[in-house]
Structures are given as C-alpha cells and as structure tokens.
Design a protein around this motif. Sequence first.
Motif, mmCIF file in Angstrom:
data_model
loop_
_atom_site.group_PDB
_atom_site.id
_atom_site.type_symbol
_atom_site.label_atom_id
_atom_site.label_comp_id
_atom_site.label_asym_id
_atom_site.label_seq_id
_atom_site.Cartn_x
_atom_site.Cartn_y
_atom_site.Cartn_z
ATOM 1 N N PHE A 129 0.850 -1.186 0.000
ATOM 2 C CA PHE A 129 0.000 0.000 0.000
ATOM 3 C C PHE A 129 0.884 1.234 0.000
ATOM 4 O O PHE A 129 1.882 1.303 0.726
ATOM 5 C CB PHE A 129 -0.911 -0.006 1.236
ATOM 6 C CG PHE A 129 -1.839 1.177 1.299
ATOM 7 C CD1 PHE A 129 -3.020 1.191 0.578
ATOM 8 C CD2 PHE A 129 -1.520 2.282 2.080
ATOM 9 C CE1 PHE A 129 -3.869 2.289 0.627
ATOM 10 C CE2 PHE A 129 -2.364 3.378 2.132
ATOM 11 C CZ PHE A 129 -3.538 3.380 1.407
ATOM 12 N N VAL A 130 0.531 2.221 -0.834
ATOM 13 C CA VAL A 130 1.269 3.485 -0.889
ATOM 14 C C VAL A 130 0.364 4.588 -0.365
ATOM 15 O O VAL A 130 -0.617 4.953 -1.029
ATOM 16 C CB VAL A 130 1.714 3.816 -2.331
ATOM 17 C CG1 VAL A 130 2.534 5.110 -2.338
ATOM 18 C CG2 VAL A 130 2.521 2.669 -2.929
ATOM 19 N N PRO A 131 0.650 5.136 0.827
ATOM 20 C CA PRO A 131 -0.191 6.217 1.364
ATOM 21 C C PRO A 131 -0.188 7.430 0.439
ATOM 22 O O PRO A 131 0.804 7.695 -0.259
ATOM 23 C CB PRO A 131 0.487 6.548 2.702
ATOM 24 C CG PRO A 131 1.296 5.334 3.043
ATOM 25 C CD PRO A 131 1.734 4.757 1.735
ATOM 26 N N ALA A 132 -1.284 8.178 0.447
ATOM 27 C CA ALA A 132 -1.394 9.354 -0.415
ATOM 28 C C ALA A 132 -0.248 10.330 -0.171
ATOM 29 O O ALA A 132 0.281 10.938 -1.109
ATOM 30 C CB ALA A 132 -2.740 10.035 -0.187
ATOM 31 N N ALA A 133 0.153 10.491 1.094
ATOM 32 C CA ALA A 133 1.224 11.431 1.426
ATOM 33 C C ALA A 133 2.578 10.995 0.882
ATOM 34 O O ALA A 133 3.505 11.803 0.805
ATOM 35 C CB ALA A 133 1.306 11.600 2.945
#
Length: 215
Positions: free
Chosen positions: A145-149
């Motif tokens: 998962f790649v966080p939006a930030a």
Amino acid sequence: MTPATWLAAGLATGLAADKKSAEVTDWTARIGWLVGLALFVALVYWLMREGWKWRSTLQGDLPELPARPSPTTTLNGGGKPPQPGMPSDPGPAKLSMTGRYHGSTTAGQWLDRIVAHGLGTRSRAELTLTDAGLDVVRPGAADFFVPAAALREARLDKGIAGKVLTEGGLLIVTWQHGDRLIDSGFRSDRAAEHHEWVTALNSMIKTTSTEGAER
C-alpha cells in the motif's frame, strides 16, 4: 562366390558396423551435451538466485511496507496500526485497474531493481486508488500500500526493471518509502486507462502537497 564378391560383402559388413558404432558414439555425445547444458542452466539459475539474495541483503534498510488502512484495524485491534496522518478508513474507490506489476526500482534508475519485501516479484495486480492512497493487491505475491502522502509522481514510460514495452506502455508511480524514492511499474489490461490514472494520481499528489503546505 568370387573373390570380388567376398570383398564387396566384407566392405558392406564393415561399413554397417562403422555406421552402427558412429550412431552409438553420436548418442553418447548428445547425452553428454544435454547433461552439460542442464548443469550450465542450473549454474546460471543458482547465480541469479544468489544475486537476488545479495541485493535483498543490501536493501535490508528498507522499512516494512505500510499496512492497508481499514476500519477493522483500529476498531478490533487486528493487523498493523495505520501510520500517523493516514486515515483509518480508505474511503470509496476513485479508480480501479487490473493488470500486471512489472517491478520496482530506485527512482530514475530503471535497472536498479528493488527486491526487498517482495517488491521484486512480477505478478498480476489489482490497483485501487482512494483518498488514503494506492492499494496494490497481488495474487500469489505480497500486497503493498502506498499512502497518499507518500505519492510523488505518475507518468507513462516504456521500461522498468529490465522490462521494455512500447512507448507509454507502462504506468510508473513514484513514491517515497523511508529515505528512498521508488518507481513502481504497472501495465493495465486496458492500456487506454493509463492516461486517466496519470491524471488522477498527479491531481491527488498536487492536492495532498497543497494541504500539507497549508498546515
């Protein structure tokens, strides 16, 4: 039977024996060649595996990948807690895509493959973009998962991790993980979707950056 006939018969017998002997010799050489080829392939495979392990060791400083946020994570205490600043609920999907994951590299260095934490394994992939970030589900391989930030850029390219496709055939997502910038390459089953993904990701990155600067 005349001497000439005896001579002809003897020559024919000798030629037949030589031919049979040659056939046996050819089979022996062929078997030896196949065994040698098999040993060479095994050696190459072993060297590749050792190189993969060596690269993974060198990338041992790469942190564990972020966990996918979900309401059950915080309500029931299961799984890993979400990272600070990341919503507990990913929210509705903005975009979804099925295709292939072609690997990750150090950003800007398309041959510097990253293999730690399963990022080096090519696989089928299902991508979902939400307000929380980019969720990558990979059947038979580790999800991530790649966080939006952490998102930095999205673009179209033709190659990553030694895989070369047609111009614009890959969706490249650049993201920050620890102290490292990473390029991850994806190809949709419907390549026409790539432009929509580039627009949506870059719009989200711009919005996230603006909100972060205002705080």
